[in-house]
Design a protein around this motif. Structure first.
Motif, PDB file in Angstrom:
ATOM      1  N   LEU A  66      35.512  34.816  48.012  1.00 16.40           N
ATOM      2  CA  LEU A  66      36.501  35.826  47.617  1.00 16.40           C
ATOM      3  C   LEU A  66      37.234  36.387  48.837  1.00 16.40           C
ATOM      4  O   LEU A  66      38.447  36.597  48.806  1.00 16.40           O
ATOM      5  N   ALA A  67      36.499  36.606  49.919  1.00 17.82           N
ATOM      6  CA  ALA A  67      37.110  37.180  51.118  1.00 17.82           C
ATOM      7  C   ALA A  67      38.147  36.232  51.718  1.00 17.82           C
ATOM      8  O   ALA A  67      39.255  36.657  52.099  1.00 17.82           O
ATOM      9  N   VAL A  68      37.815  34.940  51.810  1.00 18.17           N
ATOM     10  CA  VAL A  68      38.745  34.003  52.441  1.00 18.17           C
ATOM     11  C   VAL A  68      40.004  33.831  51.594  1.00 18.17           C
ATOM     12  O   VAL A  68      41.110  33.680  52.119  1.00 18.17           O
ATOM     13  N   ASN A  69      39.859  33.910  50.269  1.00 24.22           N
ATOM     14  CA  ASN A  69      40.994  33.658  49.394  1.00 24.22           C
ATOM     15  C   ASN A  69      41.854  34.879  49.115  1.00 24.22           C
ATOM     16  O   ASN A  69      43.076  34.742  48.947  1.00 24.22           O
ATOM     17  N   PHE A  70      41.253  36.057  49.065  1.00 25.01           N
ATOM     18  CA  PHE A  70      42.014  37.223  48.624  1.00 25.01           C
ATOM     19  C   PHE A  70      42.165  38.301  49.693  1.00 25.01           C
ATOM     20  O   PHE A  70      42.820  39.316  49.458  1.00 25.01           O
ATOM     21  N   LEU A  71      41.588  38.065  50.871  1.00 26.23           N
ATOM     22  CA  LEU A  71      41.851  38.939  52.019  1.00 26.23           C
ATOM     23  C   LEU A  71      42.528  38.150  53.139  1.00 26.23           C
ATOM     24  O   LEU A  71      43.616  38.512  53.604  1.00 26.23           O
TER      25      LEU A  71
END
Length: 320
Positions: free
Chosen positions: A68-73
């Motif tokens: 989630l972090a790599v894709n949405f941050l």
């Protein structure tokens, strides 16, 4: 074929390009074949992931958080850094944003597995990635382009792709796994199906390229303008994904899967979205198609490059 799979994939792409150029009128026919061929490829991929392993992966909070972090941050920050340098045409910018802000939920599983990434954990993350991009894409488009364009996004193509490319192949794969556990005939069928991975990947690449090359002919200026951004995105996300993997202290298979998840985009799903836009934004679909072709070539390179970026012996460094 497995030993020479990269050469097989490059040959399939070259043949697809030749078919697309020689018979552009066949493009729509090839386009209708994309989802069936991709569904078959994902069925064979899911066949390699026992149901029990998938359920265990759902409890892997560290990997899910990293994905989630790599894709949405990280990805929105990378896109924001490139945004000012994109062509000024709002339709071109909309196409770039549509495709780069949506993480892939289908063939990323296959390519990651080929590079030694954890296919089962990516598969477990798929519903979460799909729901998150459905919820966040309008918000991100609003932030980049304002309210008028954000309202053009619909959920239909995402949900349809999830049903036909994830749910149906996964259910069929689990049914065959159950048959294989109980019957020798099931084991034979499962074994035969498992040998089709490379041919199906080659067929998918050929079909995608053959269907999309004809779409690029009349919009070469727009394509040339966005290709460098897609190439830069792939390079940047390889190192950004590695950094996120280290931050979350993932093992090597998990780290490779995060790299692939951050780099691959949902082009086959957002293409119908782009095609449904008003006529004034028709070029957005061509911009999405251009990303598909760049990414397919990039994934063939990633299969070789990511194991070198995150080699197996670096496990101890990822845990530091």
């Amino acid at each position: 074929m497995e030993r020479h799979q990269v050469a097989v994939y490059l040959a399939a792409m070259a043949l697809g390009a030749l078919l697309g150029l020689a018979a552009p009128s066949a493009g729509p026919g090839f386009e209708h074949l994309i989802n069936p061929v991709l569904g078959a490829l994902l069925f064979v991929t899911f066949l390699q992931v026992p149901a029990a392993e998938l359920l265990r992966s759902l409890r892997d909070a560290r990997f899910l958080s990293a994905t989630l972090a790599v894709n949405f941050l990280v990805v929105p920050l990378v896109v924001a850094a490139m945004f000012a340098f994109l062509p000024a045409d709002r339709a071109v910018r909309l196409g770039v944003l549509l495709v780069l802000l949506c993480p892939c939920v289908d063939y990323v599983i296959v390519f990651s597995g080929l590079a030694g990434g954890s296919a089962r954990r990516l598969l477990a993350a798929t519903p979460l990635l799909l729901v998150a991009q459905l919820a966040l894409l309008p918000v991100l488009l609003y932030a980049f382009l304002g309210p008028r364009l954000a309202d053009l996004v619909e959920a239909g193509p995402f949900l349809e792709a999830f049903a036909f490319l994830i749910v149906v192949p996964l259910a069929l794969a689990w049914a065959l796994q159950l048959w294989a556990r109980r019957r020798e005939s099931g084991r034979r069928v499962s074994g035969a199906a498992s040998t089709t991975m490379v041919p199906l990947m080659a067929a998918t690449l050929l079909t995608v390229v053959a269907s999309q090359v004809p779409e690029l002919g009349g919009n070469s200026t727009d394509v040339v303008a966005v290709v460098p951004f897609y190439a830069v995105f792939l390079v940047v996300m390889a190192f950004a994904g590695k950094a996120v993997a280290r931050m979350f202290r993932l093992d090597v298979p998990g780290g490779r899967a995060v790299v692939f998840s951050g780099a691959t985009r949902n082009s086959l799903v957002v293409l119908p979205l782009a095609l449904a836009l008003p006529e004034a934004y028709a070029v957005a679909a061509v911009v999405v198609v251009a990303q598909t072709l760049v990414e397919v070539l990039g994934m063939v390179l990633y299969v070789r490059a990511v194991p070198r970026l995150l080699p197996a012996q670096s496990r101890r460094h990822l845990h530091r």
